[in-house]
Design an enzyme around this catalytic site. Structure first.
Site, PDB file in Angstrom:
ATOM      1  CG  ASN A  99      -0.434  -0.280   2.521  1.00 44.31           C
ATOM      2  OD1 ASN A  99       0.613  -0.899   2.649  1.00 44.31           O
ATOM      3  ND2 ASN A  99      -1.130   0.163   3.547  1.00 44.31           N
TER       4      ASN A  99
ATOM      5  CD  GLU B  27      -1.081   5.220   4.772  1.00 39.64           C
ATOM      6  OE1 GLU B  27      -1.811   4.381   5.306  1.00 39.64           O
ATOM      7  OE2 GLU B  27      -0.380   6.031   5.412  1.00 39.64           O
TER       8      GLU B  27
ATOM      9  CB  CYS C  42      -5.345  -1.050  -1.488  1.00 38.03           C
ATOM     10  SG  CYS C  42      -6.635  -0.100  -0.686  1.00 38.03           S
TER      11      CYS C  42
ATOM     12  CD  GLU D 140      -5.721  -5.594  -1.017  1.00 37.62           C
ATOM     13  OE1 GLU D 140      -5.124  -4.491  -0.960  1.00 37.62           O
ATOM     14  OE2 GLU D 140      -6.476  -5.998  -0.113  1.00 37.62           O
TER      15      GLU D 140
ATOM     16  CB  CYS E  12     -10.876  -1.968   0.991  1.00 38.19           C
ATOM     17  SG  CYS E  12     -10.334  -1.286  -0.592  1.00 38.19           S
TER      18      CYS E  12
ATOM     19  CB  CYS F  37      -8.959  -4.029  -3.250  1.00 34.78           C
ATOM     20  SG  CYS F  37      -7.718  -2.735  -3.040  1.00 34.78           S
TER      21      CYS F  37
HETATM   22 ZN   LIG Z   1      -8.162  -1.843  -1.037  1.00 33.29          ZN
END
Ligand SMILES: [Zn+2]
Length: 170
Positions: free
Chosen positions: A67, A69, A78, A80, A112, A115
Site C-alpha cells: 500500500n 499512502e 492499496c 492489492e 477493501c 480492491c
Molecule cells: Zn483496497
C-alpha cells in the site's frame, strides 16, 4: 427469469481456515511474497502495512505490491491494486491466485470494497484469495516469517464480492 442471474459471480468453494503448513508450496510462496513486499509499504500516516501478491495464470509469475499512502489521503493505493496494476502493466491480466497479508491481532484483514471490485475486473472465473497475518517480530527474531501452524483464510474473489458488477460486453 432465472436466466438473468445465471452469469452472476458465484463462489466455487466455501471459505475455510487452514494452516499455512497444509497449503500447496506455490500458495506458500505467494503468501511469502506478500509478506516480503509488505515491508516496503509506504504508510507514514496510518502505519498500517499491507502486502499483496498475485500469480499470473500464464507463466506463473508473481506480481506483488504494497500500500502507498499520500498526504492528501484520497490518492492512496492499496496493496492489492498496486500488485494487480503492476501485473496488468506487464501484460498479465489473468490470475490463478492472490494473497493478502496485514496484521490485526484478532481478525483477518480482507481486501477493501474498492480492491474487491478491482480484482473482479480480471476474474472471468473465480480467483482463490489467501489471507494471513504478518508477524513483523519474526524478522528480527530470525524466524520463518510464516510458520506451519499459522492460520490462513482461504476465500475467493467471488466469495468476497458475489453478484458483483461486471461488463459482459467483451
Ligand atoms: Zn483496497
Amino acid at each position: 427469469m432465472t436466466h438473468l442471474t445465471k452469469n452472476f459471480a458465484r463462489p466455487e468453494k466455501n471459505e475455510e481456515v487452514v494452516t499455512f503448513g497444509s497449503l500447496d508450496p506455490s500458495v506458500q510462496e505467494l503468501l511469502t511474497a506478500a509478506f516480503q513486499v509488505r515491508q516496503r509499504a509506504y504508510v507514514p500516516y496510518s502505519g498500517f502495512k499491507v502486502g499483496a501478491a498475485f500469480r499470473a495464470k500464464d507463466g506463473g509469475q508473481i506480481f506483488s505490491g504494497c500500500n502507498v499512502e499520500n498526504a492528501a489521503f484520497t490518492p492512496c493505493s492499496c496493496a492489492e491494486r498496486t500488485a494487480v496494476t503492476k501485473a496488468v502493466s506487464e501484460g498479465a491480466t489473468e490470475f490463478s491466485a492472490g494473497a493478502v497479508l496485514a496484521y490485526e491481532p484478532d481478525v483477518f484483514t480482507t481486501p477493501c470494497g474498492v480492491c474487491r471490485q478491482f480484482i473482479r475486473e480480471f476474474a472471468n472465473e473465480d480467483i482463490p484469495i489467501y489471507v494471513a497475518q504478518a508477524f513483523d517480530a519474526r524478522i528480527s527474531e530470525k524466524k520463518d516469517v510464516l510458520q506451519s501452524e499459522d492460520p490462513v483464510l482461504c476465500t475467493s474473489i467471488f466469495n468476497l464480492l458475489p453478484s458483483s458488477f461486471h461488463t459482459y460486453r467483451k
